[in-house]
Design a protein around this motif. Structure first.
Motif, mmCIF file in Angstrom:
data_model
loop_
_atom_site.group_PDB
_atom_site.id
_atom_site.type_symbol
_atom_site.label_atom_id
_atom_site.label_comp_id
_atom_site.label_asym_id
_atom_site.label_seq_id
_atom_site.Cartn_x
_atom_site.Cartn_y
_atom_site.Cartn_z
ATOM 1 N N THR A 120 0.826 -1.116 0.061
ATOM 2 C CA THR A 120 -0.003 0.025 -0.137
ATOM 3 C C THR A 120 0.875 1.431 0.006
ATOM 4 O OG1 THR A 120 -1.579 -1.142 1.178
ATOM 5 C CG2 THR A 120 -1.943 1.019 1.262
ATOM 6 N N SER A 121 0.856 2.222 -0.935
ATOM 7 C CA SER A 121 1.708 3.177 -1.102
ATOM 8 C C SER A 121 0.895 4.594 -0.867
ATOM 9 C CB SER A 121 2.215 3.465 -2.544
ATOM 10 O OG SER A 121 2.955 2.344 -2.868
ATOM 11 N N VAL A 122 1.447 5.501 -0.225
ATOM 12 C CA VAL A 122 0.361 6.559 0.441
ATOM 13 C C VAL A 122 1.350 7.770 0.061
ATOM 14 C CG1 VAL A 122 -0.676 7.605 2.262
ATOM 15 C CG2 VAL A 122 -0.699 5.191 2.092
ATOM 16 N N ASP A 123 0.741 8.610 -0.647
ATOM 17 C CA ASP A 123 1.488 10.100 -0.635
ATOM 18 C C ASP A 123 0.388 11.055 -1.286
ATOM 19 O OD1 ASP A 123 4.629 10.670 -1.827
ATOM 20 O OD2 ASP A 123 3.274 12.336 -2.237
ATOM 21 N N LEU A 124 0.622 12.191 -0.720
ATOM 22 C CA LEU A 124 -0.464 13.411 -1.068
ATOM 23 C C LEU A 124 -0.242 13.771 -2.461
ATOM 24 C CD1 LEU A 124 0.924 16.087 -0.467
ATOM 25 C CD2 LEU A 124 0.159 15.899 1.853
ATOM 26 N N ALA A 125 0.690 13.567 -2.911
ATOM 27 C CA ALA A 125 0.911 14.311 -4.488
ATOM 28 C C ALA A 125 -0.007 13.601 -5.285
ATOM 29 C CB ALA A 125 2.431 14.472 -4.798
ATOM 30 N N ASN A 126 -0.497 14.373 -6.215
ATOM 31 C CA ASN A 126 -1.478 13.452 -7.034
ATOM 32 C C ASN A 126 -0.704 12.831 -8.176
ATOM 33 O OD1 ASN A 126 -4.092 14.423 -6.344
ATOM 34 N ND2 ASN A 126 -3.572 16.602 -7.584
ATOM 35 N N ARG A 127 0.581 13.268 -8.587
ATOM 36 C CA ARG A 127 1.163 12.542 -9.389
ATOM 37 C C ARG A 127 1.667 11.144 -9.057
ATOM 38 N NH1 ARG A 127 6.041 16.082 -7.161
ATOM 39 N NH2 ARG A 127 6.299 14.652 -5.391
#
Ligand code: SAH
Length: 397
Positions: free
Chosen positions: A247-254
């Motif tokens: 599960t990968s979590v990042d707030l950047a849309n890209r």
């Protein structure tokens, strides 16, 4: 080139003489004559004895870097050719490798020129300039790189805006323009990189050993949460190592299309994995609400970040970040705690880990620790240059 004679304060002589390459503002007796960045400086002590030769270039770290301690060595095209070739020879094993085609070729002060790094991506070289001063040596560096191994093309990143941020520009310099994404290999893992699309190319090369370790020794049969995941490089390594799910979590849309791309170029079905565009701190709450827990939790936050609701500073907030992670890590699970913050060292970082586990009431075991890999060459005289700290910690019951 003309040289300006600069007297070093007695208070800083010892540090500089023992090899420290950084020219700190406070070390300079009179900074007024320092006008044009890139000026060559001849450093002397208060008695007028020669100490070294360097350049004036302002970074957040200081006012410049020392380039040579030898009075007879000139700073010219030969100097840069020599330092760059020496750096290339030091990376011979990487150049000869079949399963790694992306690595650092020149690492600033570790290779003798603070303020400049050069990375290699399958025939394409990328120079990063950290001050206007060092940028004055650009032509000599370009000339030296033309004879570098497998040279196809050259790009550059200018990181000398007021805050040390990236200067928006066409980053192409010379040679072939190349086609992007360019596929590179790192210990057999594929990465899609873009050399002309802003400050970051898609993969951080300093984590190569950590990715390999996760793939080879930790991932098999495990569930993995990768926080601050960017293009999902750790998730890809874990999936290739046999993780049941990442599960990968990042707030950047890209991060969503970029992570899909990194999975895809490695032949992994990205639909079997979760890619979540969300603030990590919000995700922790969500996971707790849903009773989610993971065998491996990877933490790789930026040193400093501001999101809508949260300001995160590694120095101040790493302990509480770890506490959040501990709460959703399975018993006997592993937290991979990473930081690139140069304002504290490994000892202090391990202190944060100790505090977090104590506060949460768990025992722990440090399985292993990493700092920069050999291609990110550092010098003992400048320990701040070895900024990376990664600790594999097992949560015990
Ligand atoms: N671990 C990554 C690199 C992380 S770079 C790798 O191995 O490649 C830092 C990332 O943190 C950036 O992609 C940024 O978008 C993300 N980020 C910063 N603050 C965040 C937050 N509060 N929540 C989620 N992601 C965040």
């Amino acid at each position: 080139m003309n040289e300006l004679k600069v007297t070093i304060n007695d208070s800083h002589i010892k540090k500089i003489k023992s090899g420290s390459p950084l020219l700190e503002k406070e070390a300079i007796q009179n900074i007024k004559p320092l006008k044009e960045e890139g000026m060559l400086l001849s450093l002397v002590d208060t008695r007028g004895n020669f100490i070294g030769r360097g350049y004036y270039g302002r970074q957040n770290k200081g006012y410049g870097w020392i380039l040579t301690r030898s009075e007879h060595e000139a700073i010219d095209s030969m100097f840069f050719l020599g330092r760059i070739h020496q750096a290339i020879n030091h990376r011979n094993s990487y150049f000869e490798s079949n399963d790694t085609t992306a690595f650092r070729v020149f690492n600033g002060e570790g290779d003798g020129v603070g303020g400049l790094t050069i990375d290699y991506y399958h025939g394409y070289y990328v120079m990063t300039w950290y001050s206007e001063g060092v940028y004055r040596f650009r032509d000599w560096v370009i000339e030296a790189l033309q004879s570098a191994p497998n040279f196809k093309g050259l790009y550059e990143k200018k990181r000398f805006n007021k805050k040390g941020t990236y200067v928006e520009d066409d980053d192409f310099v010379t040679g072939d323009r190349g086609e992007f994404p360019l596929l590179v290999l790192e210990n057999g893992i594929q990465f899609a990189v873009y050399l002309n699309d802003g400050p970051m190319v898609g993969v951080f090369l300093d984590q190569k050993e950590v990715r390999k370790k996760i793939r080879d020794s930790y991932a098999e049969g495990k569930t993995v949460l990768n926080t601050f995941s960017y293009t999902g490089a750790f998730s890809v390594a874990a999936a290739l190592g046999g993780a049941t799910k990442t599960t990968s979590v990042d707030l950047a849309n890209r991060s969503l299309p970029k992570t899909i791309e990194q999975f895809s170029v490695n032949g992994i079905d990205y639909e079997a994995h979760d890619i979540v565009v969300m603030d990590v701190f919000k995700y922790f709450n969500y996971a707790k609400r849903k009773d989610l827990s993971f065998d491996i939790v990877i933490l790789d936050p930026p040193s400093f970040a501001r999101s809508k609701k949260h300001t995160f500073s590694a120095q101040k907030d790493y302990t509480s970040l770890l506490q959040e992670a501990i709460q959703i890590t399975e018993d006997n699970g592993v937290i991979v705690a990473s930081t690139n913050c140069s304002t504290f060292g490994m000892k202090k970082f391990k202190g944060f880990i100790d505090q977090a586990f104590k506060k949460e009431g768990y025992r722990y075991k440090i399985e292993e620790s990493y700092s920069l890999p050999p291609d990110f060459k550092t010098t003992k005289a400048f320990p701040e240059g070895n900024y990376l700290k990664v600790v594999f910690v097992r949560k015990l019951i």
